[in-house]
Write a protein that holds these residues in place. Structure first.
Motif, PDB file in Angstrom:
ATOM      1  N   SER A 147       0.822  -1.210   0.000  1.00 31.89           N
ATOM      2  CA  SER A 147       0.000   0.000   0.000  1.00 31.89           C
ATOM      3  C   SER A 147       0.855   1.258   0.000  1.00 31.89           C
ATOM      4  O   SER A 147       1.864   1.341   0.703  1.00 31.89           O
ATOM      5  CB  SER A 147      -0.904   0.009   1.246  1.00 31.89           C
ATOM      6  N   VAL A 148       0.437   2.235  -0.795  1.00 34.30           N
ATOM      7  CA  VAL A 148       0.940   3.615  -0.668  1.00 34.30           C
ATOM      8  C   VAL A 148      -0.226   4.445  -0.139  1.00 34.30           C
ATOM      9  O   VAL A 148      -1.354   4.338  -0.624  1.00 34.30           O
ATOM     10  CB  VAL A 148       1.448   4.192  -2.004  1.00 34.30           C
ATOM     11  N   HIS A 149       0.054   5.266   0.858  1.00 35.33           N
ATOM     12  CA  HIS A 149      -1.042   5.989   1.538  1.00 35.33           C
ATOM     13  C   HIS A 149      -0.466   7.120   2.372  1.00 35.33           C
ATOM     14  O   HIS A 149       0.733   7.139   2.673  1.00 35.33           O
ATOM     15  CB  HIS A 149      -1.808   5.016   2.439  1.00 35.33           C
ATOM     16  N   VAL A 150      -1.341   8.017   2.755  1.00 35.21           N
ATOM     17  CA  VAL A 150      -0.891   9.107   3.621  1.00 35.21           C
ATOM     18  C   VAL A 150      -0.542   8.531   4.994  1.00 35.21           C
ATOM     19  O   VAL A 150      -1.250   7.670   5.534  1.00 35.21           O
ATOM     20  CB  VAL A 150      -1.947  10.236   3.705  1.00 35.21           C
ATOM     21  N   ASP A 151       0.568   8.980   5.524  1.00 33.99           N
ATOM     22  CA  ASP A 151       1.142   8.473   6.775  1.00 33.99           C
ATOM     23  C   ASP A 151       0.130   8.556   7.918  1.00 33.99           C
ATOM     24  O   ASP A 151      -0.274   9.656   8.304  1.00 33.99           O
ATOM     25  CB  ASP A 151       2.387   9.313   7.098  1.00 33.99           C
ATOM     26  N   PRO A 152      -0.291   7.405   8.458  1.00 30.86           N
ATOM     27  CA  PRO A 152      -1.238   7.461   9.588  1.00 30.86           C
ATOM     28  C   PRO A 152      -0.637   8.183  10.793  1.00 30.86           C
ATOM     29  O   PRO A 152      -1.381   8.768  11.590  1.00 30.86           O
ATOM     30  CB  PRO A 152      -1.530   5.988   9.893  1.00 30.86           C
ATOM     31  N   GLY A 192       0.600  16.136   1.447  1.00 33.43           N
ATOM     32  CA  GLY A 192       1.087  17.047   0.415  1.00 33.43           C
ATOM     33  C   GLY A 192       1.823  16.365  -0.711  1.00 33.43           C
ATOM     34  O   GLY A 192       2.126  16.991  -1.735  1.00 33.43           O
ATOM     35  N   THR A 193       2.106  15.065  -0.571  1.00 33.00           N
ATOM     36  CA  THR A 193       2.818  14.342  -1.629  1.00 33.00           C
ATOM     37  C   THR A 193       2.009  14.389  -2.933  1.00 33.00           C
ATOM     38  O   THR A 193       0.801  14.152  -2.937  1.00 33.00           O
ATOM     39  CB  THR A 193       3.062  12.876  -1.207  1.00 33.00           C
ATOM     40  N   GLY A 194       2.699  14.668  -4.047  1.00 32.36           N
ATOM     41  CA  GLY A 194       2.080  14.726  -5.371  1.00 32.36           C
ATOM     42  C   GLY A 194       2.575  13.592  -6.257  1.00 32.36           C
ATOM     43  O   GLY A 194       3.118  12.594  -5.766  1.00 32.36           O
ATOM     44  N   ASP A 195       2.392  13.761  -7.567  1.00 31.88           N
ATOM     45  CA  ASP A 195       2.696  12.682  -8.518  1.00 31.88           C
ATOM     46  C   ASP A 195       4.090  12.087  -8.328  1.00 31.88           C
ATOM     47  O   ASP A 195       4.247  10.863  -8.346  1.00 31.88           O
ATOM     48  CB  ASP A 195       2.593  13.208  -9.959  1.00 31.88           C
ATOM     49  N   GLU A 196       5.098  12.946  -8.179  1.00 36.32           N
ATOM     50  CA  GLU A 196       6.471  12.441  -8.194  1.00 36.32           C
ATOM     51  C   GLU A 196       6.710  11.452  -7.050  1.00 36.32           C
ATOM     52  O   GLU A 196       7.141  10.313  -7.271  1.00 36.32           O
ATOM     53  CB  GLU A 196       7.451  13.611  -8.143  1.00 36.32           C
ATOM     54  N   TRP A 208       4.475  10.022  -5.108  1.00 36.31           N
ATOM     55  CA  TRP A 208       3.479   8.934  -5.119  1.00 36.31           C
ATOM     56  C   TRP A 208       3.875   7.861  -6.125  1.00 36.31           C
ATOM     57  O   TRP A 208       3.858   6.668  -5.832  1.00 36.31           O
ATOM     58  CB  TRP A 208       2.112   9.537  -5.444  1.00 36.31           C
ATOM     59  N   LEU A 209       4.275   8.278  -7.338  1.00 30.53           N
ATOM     60  CA  LEU A 209       4.636   7.303  -8.375  1.00 30.53           C
ATOM     61  C   LEU A 209       5.955   6.611  -8.054  1.00 30.53           C
ATOM     62  O   LEU A 209       6.131   5.426  -8.384  1.00 30.53           O
ATOM     63  CB  LEU A 209       4.688   7.984  -9.742  1.00 30.53           C
ATOM     64  N   THR A 210       6.882   7.313  -7.401  1.00 30.46           N
ATOM     65  CA  THR A 210       8.117   6.653  -6.963  1.00 30.46           C
ATOM     66  C   THR A 210       7.775   5.515  -6.009  1.00 30.46           C
ATOM     67  O   THR A 210       8.298   4.398  -6.117  1.00 30.46           O
ATOM     68  CB  THR A 210       9.059   7.670  -6.288  1.00 30.46           C
ATOM     69  N   ALA A 211       6.863   5.786  -5.067  1.00 33.68           N
ATOM     70  CA  ALA A 211       6.450   4.748  -4.120  1.00 33.68           C
ATOM     71  C   ALA A 211       5.730   3.610  -4.852  1.00 33.68           C
ATOM     72  O   ALA A 211       5.933   2.428  -4.532  1.00 33.68           O
ATOM     73  CB  ALA A 211       5.555   5.353  -3.044  1.00 33.68           C
ATOM     74  N   ILE A 212       4.905   3.941  -5.829  1.00 36.30           N
ATOM     75  CA  ILE A 212       4.190   2.884  -6.565  1.00 36.30           C
ATOM     76  C   ILE A 212       5.169   2.015  -7.362  1.00 36.30           C
ATOM     77  O   ILE A 212       5.003   0.796  -7.440  1.00 36.30           O
ATOM     78  CB  ILE A 212       3.089   3.499  -7.449  1.00 36.30           C
TER      79      ILE A 212
END
Ligand code: SP5
Ligand code: ZN
Length: 359
Positions: A230-235, A267-271, A273-277
């Motif tokens: 999973s990639v997600h906003v840090d709980p 606040g994470t955007g495409d860059e 998020w896609l690196t994590a994916i």
């Protein structure tokens, strides 16, 4: 004239019958964002894009029972009737099932987890928050969404490269025995289990909803045959589900190493998020899946009211391309609450997935 979107969309009209009627957040009932219109705008956008629609077929309970405690299934199927029978809507103005006592570890202190006969006491045994309300049409929609997921899994098991399950309500917050987070049954876990049962071998569930899919993680945490990433906003930065979804949760026993959480800062955007994916896909590929399930939440998008991530349509298209390249893929709808952009976002994700399949 653009080519029509070549991804079958599995749909059930029953998914519209769940009307949570709001959510109790921090003690106050708000309008809530998990509304039936979500499914309608997505369905309309996909029809306009030329994606073929497939009606959901009714399935038995076998796969549901393989991922969920039968007591949870029975509770959800009957709780509204019991609530009504007890007089809560008519005599007390309580028009939805909402728990008010929760049997936490701290409350029980090791005493047995009893099943109280009174429905208003028992509700907190199966529902872990106050945001996930049950009303008269809820069970029909919940069960319908499971049939949508099962029908999409059938398509992929029969040889389709891609299928999209337009599930509502969503599912990834539901554990084996407890529901919450606007979710009631875990549609993605049900799809993954159906793929395993049909002989896919190992399966990878990739969760790109803005929130951690604590339910799916929990269901497969000790299993080596189903990878969960999973990639997600840090709980830990203050976001639901608060207690689960941290990077050090790596699986247990035979599932050790088959769970991967990549929490991202608000606040994470495409860059980012896609690196994590990409990292998620590399880990999933190492698991050598015979099939993939994507928990497709659209709430990582910048306009979404429920998360602080800032992903664009182009980001979702690339995410679809990356994830669907791994193996035949069932995409399961999870969250996503900004009605004006849900259609374009789902089309972007499915377009990317179709690009991965056709090259
Ligand atoms: C499937 C899914 O995305 N579930 C989301 C569960 C998290 N919901 C948290 C709701 C918190 C209250 N919402 C306040 C919105 C203020 N804009
Ligand atoms: Zn979400």
């Amino acid at each position: 004239m653009t080519a029509s979107l070549p991804v079958p969309v599995v749909w059930s009209q029953d998914c519209l019958r769940h009307d949570p009627g709001g959510e109790v957040w921090l003690g106050v009932k708000d309008a809530g964002t998990e509304v039936p219109e979500r499914a309608l705008v997505i369905r309309d956008a996909l029809a306009a894009a030329g994606a073929p629609e497939v009606p959901a077929a009714a399935h038995g309970d076998e796969v549901l029972q393989a991922v969920h405690d039968p007591a949870l299934l029975g509770h959800l199927a009957g709780v509204w009737a019991e609530w009504e029978q007890a007089g809560f809507p008519a005599e007390w103005g309580r028009d939805r099932v909402v728990p008010y006592v929760f049997p936490t570890e701290g409350m029980l202190g090791g005493l047995p987890g009893r099943l109280p006969p009174a429905v208003h006491g028992r509700a907190g045994r199966f529902c872990y928050d106050t945001m996930t309300l049950v009303g008269p049409g809820s069970w029909a929609a919940i069960r319908g969404a499971a049939d949508v997921a099962l029908t999409a899994a059938d398509l992929v098991s029969a040889g389709a490269q891609l299928a999209y399950a337009l599930c509502r309500p969503p599912g990834h917050h539901v554990t084996g025995s407890a529901y919450g987070g606007s979710c009631y049954l875990n549609n993605a876990a049900i799809a993954a289990q159906a793929l395993v049962a049909a002989g896919a071998g190992r399966v990878a569930v990739l969760d790109i909803d803005a929130h951690h899919g604590n339910g799916t993680q929990s269901i497969f945490y000790s299993r080596g045959d189903v990878f969960y990433g999973s990639v997600h906003v840090d709980p830990g930065a203050g976001w639901f589900p608060h207690y689960v979804g941290y990077a050090d949760e790596r699986g247990a026993g035979p599932g050790e190493g088959a769970n991967l959480n990549l929490p991202l800062p608000p606040g994470t955007g495409d860059e980012g998020w896609l690196t994590a994916i990409r990292d998620l896909c590399a880990a999933a590929a190492a698991h050598r899946p015979g099939a993939v399930v994507i928990s497709l939440g659209l709430d990582a998008a910048e306009a979404d009211p429920e998360s602080p991530l800032r992903v664009t349509e182009a980001g979702y298209r690339e995410a679809g391309r990356l994830t669907a390249a791994l193996a035949p893929t069932v995409l399961v709808q999870e969250g996503g609450y900004h009605l004006p952009t849900l259609g374009p976002l789902v089309i972007a994700a499915l377009t990317g997935a179709a690009e991965a399949v056709t090259g």
